[in-house]
Design a protein around this motif. Sequence first.
Motif, PDB file in Angstrom:
ATOM      1  N   GLN A 100      38.612  33.844  37.754  1.00 63.05           N
ATOM      2  CA  GLN A 100      38.650  35.289  37.968  1.00 63.05           C
ATOM      3  C   GLN A 100      38.353  35.635  39.424  1.00 63.05           C
ATOM      4  O   GLN A 100      39.019  36.495  40.020  1.00 63.05           O
TER       5      GLN A 100
ATOM      6  N   TYR B 198      45.065  37.071  32.460  1.00 61.35           N
ATOM      7  CA  TYR B 198      43.859  37.855  32.163  1.00 61.35           C
ATOM      8  C   TYR B 198      43.214  37.385  30.864  1.00 61.35           C
ATOM      9  O   TYR B 198      41.996  37.161  30.808  1.00 61.35           O
TER      10      TYR B 198
ATOM     11  N   ILE C 124      41.488  34.080  31.174  1.00 62.46           N
ATOM     12  CA  ILE C 124      40.220  34.208  31.898  1.00 62.46           C
ATOM     13  C   ILE C 124      39.123  34.736  30.978  1.00 62.46           C
ATOM     14  O   ILE C 124      38.021  34.179  30.933  1.00 62.46           O
TER      15      ILE C 124
ATOM     16  N   LYS D 178      38.825  42.945  40.603  1.00 63.44           N
ATOM     17  CA  LYS D 178      39.083  42.323  39.313  1.00 63.44           C
ATOM     18  C   LYS D 178      40.118  43.164  38.573  1.00 63.44           C
ATOM     19  O   LYS D 178      39.865  44.328  38.260  1.00 63.44           O
TER      20      LYS D 178
END
Length: 321
Positions: free
Chosen positions: A144, A158, A161, A230
Amino acid sequence: MTLGVRTQLEEVDARITQQAAEFDPAIEGYVTYAIGGRGKRLRPLMALLSGGASGGITSAHIDLAVIVELIHIATLVHDDIMDEAERRRSQPTVNARWGNSLSVLLGDVLFAHALNLSTDFEDTNISRTIARTATEVCSGEMIQTQRRFDLQLSREDYFRIIRMKTGSLFACAAQLGATISGASPDIVRRLQNYGSKIGTAYQIYDDCLDIAGTESETGKTLGTDLRKGKLTLPVLTLLESASAFDRERCCVLVLEGKLEEVTALLQSSPRNGAFSASVDTAVELIRDAQAELTALSSNRFVDSLFGLGEALLELLEQLRS
């Protein structure tokens, strides 16, 4: 949110507090501070309820619950450093009080202590699973961090992660809770799947909360995801659904860390927008997790696992308002 295991969770809390005395007196105070903030204890809850759902709760389940929470606390110490967060659990973060250098080392010793405790299980497969999970959690956080401000991040990236950095520890708690109870391989697998899906849904909730929550209610610094680049599910969904012109504008706002502007875009269409779609994704994961429980013989712990999903659904729905 004790869901029928209040006494056992109180014992877990007491055991966690006692861990500070296991460290060198020179650092005992730092450890006491780090473990003193009362969190939700979701991972210990997962370990205890899975144990009860597949057999019965024993002292070994308490041991497991303590270990998974210590691993979680260690990750929070490191997360707050990377996010430059100032508050956690309604008190200043470790890094806000003592700086990054000491905080990094404090997270390290908490990780090491948790792994050391795991070696007390007679079944070495349990300690190996815990060690592998700790590696997966840290690897997820590293990936990440590596992909911050990466506008090429896909939804698949995503989800990989967040399954690693959050879902894996929930899955470990549920899997080993059932393993310690001597459950069949099928039941162990189903509870492991349940934990992974609930943990992944919880991370989506946390990512949405970072956008829509208030610091006074959550007790922690919010908005750190966007500020630190993020790209969470609401932002990725917004970028995917936007026109070419709007996508370019959104990308600029994300890269410049324009928190308020991106938040306004995410919440501009509460019923059909990217934010609501992200909540829908978490809801679907929770329903899938609850479906894993249908093969278990009904008891109050199975009911509580189902209820844990319902409680998370309620929190998600509150974000829509």
